[in-house]
Design a protein around this motif. Structure first.
Motif, PDB file in Angstrom:
ATOM      1  N   ASP A  54       0.847  -1.216   0.128  1.00  0.00           N
ATOM      2  CA  ASP A  54      -0.010   0.037   0.105  1.00  0.00           C
ATOM      3  C   ASP A  54       0.862   1.357   0.023  1.00  0.00           C
ATOM      4  N   PHE A  55       0.455   2.207  -0.772  1.00  0.00           N
ATOM      5  CA  PHE A  55       1.217   3.506  -0.651  1.00  0.00           C
ATOM      6  C   PHE A  55       0.174   4.702  -0.522  1.00  0.00           C
ATOM      7  N   PRO A  56      -0.405   4.924   0.876  1.00  0.00           N
ATOM      8  CA  PRO A  56      -1.299   5.656   1.217  1.00  0.00           C
ATOM      9  C   PRO A  56      -1.094   7.193   0.995  1.00  0.00           C
ATOM     10  N   GLU A  57       0.207   7.607   0.613  1.00  0.00           N
ATOM     11  CA  GLU A  57       0.453   9.103   0.450  1.00  0.00           C
ATOM     12  C   GLU A  57       0.252   9.060  -1.214  1.00  0.00           C
ATOM     13  N   MET A  58       0.194   8.227  -1.897  1.00  0.00           N
ATOM     14  CA  MET A  58       0.102   8.295  -3.413  1.00  0.00           C
ATOM     15  C   MET A  58      -1.304   7.516  -3.934  1.00  0.00           C
ATOM     16  N   LYS A  59      -2.187   7.129  -2.645  1.00  0.00           N
ATOM     17  CA  LYS A  59      -3.405   6.456  -2.999  1.00  0.00           C
ATOM     18  C   LYS A  59      -3.595   5.481  -3.966  1.00  0.00           C
ATOM     19  N   SER A  61      -2.571   0.747  -4.258  1.00  0.00           N
ATOM     20  CA  SER A  61      -2.053  -0.450  -3.878  1.00  0.00           C
ATOM     21  C   SER A  61      -1.815  -1.361  -4.950  1.00  0.00           C
ATOM     22  N   ASN A  97      -5.806   1.889  -8.183  1.00  0.00           N
ATOM     23  CA  ASN A  97      -5.778   3.422  -7.588  1.00  0.00           C
ATOM     24  C   ASN A  97      -7.221   3.610  -6.861  1.00  0.00           C
TER      25      ASN A  97
END
Length: 179
Positions: A54-59, A61, A97
């Motif tokens: 997961d990459f929450p800062e870029m929204k 997975s 996304n």
């Protein structure tokens, strides 16, 4: 002399020294709804999810899937499994996304409509007829059935996002492309 490559214009006969050890690891498809796509790739195509990142800062997975041999020794430790995943061949990365799953009008371009680009991924199966029956049983849409068109013994199905998947049985294709 052992086979190394077919010869065609532009083909290099020798592997560059700097490229030795390179492994084709994965191809990536963007998916609208990961639950639907994961259901298809694990429940119909029999793949296993190796890692989710997961990459929450870029929204977004990433889901990394592969076909595993029965009894494959996959590391339990997350860091070791991540390294193992990025070192193997034949991995499918599904990129989600965040938010696309809740937009009813959202669609990705499958690469086969105009303008064409990306074409398909491919699965080799041990029994093409049994695979076709399995896809029918699971209501998987066909682009082309094995008996249709001029290229026999090759099928194309669609995944939930409309990406084409070629389905072949290797031992039926020895004469493919030969007149």
């Amino acid at each position: 002399m052992a086979f190394t490559t077919e010869s065609h214009p532009g083909v290099h006969a020798d592997v560059p020294a700097a490229a030795r050890g390179f492994v084709f690891n994965h191809s990536m498809l963007r998916v609208k709804d990961p639950a639907v796509s994961l259901g298809f790739y694990t429940g119909v195509m029999g793949m296993r999810v190796l890692r989710k990142l997961d990459f929450p800062e870029m929204k977004f997975s990433l889901y990394f899937l592969a076909k595993l041999e029965e009894g494959a020794a996959v590391p339990d430790d997350v860091a070791a499994r991540t390294r193992w995943t990025f070192g193997r061949e034949g991995v499918l990365e599904l990129t989600h996304n965040w938010g696309t799953e809740s937009d009813p009008a959202f669609r990705y371009h499958d690469g086969n409509a105009q303008p064409q680009g990306f074409g398909h991924i491919c699965f080799s199966v041990p029994d093409l007829k049994a695979a076709v029956d399995w896809f029918d049983e699971n209501q998987v849409p066909f682009v082309k059935r094995p008996e249709q068109g001029r290229m026999k013994d090759v099928a194309f199905i669609k995944d939930p996002d409309g990406y084409w998947i070629e389905i072949v049985q290797a031992d039926l294709l020895g004469q493919l492309g030969q007149s």
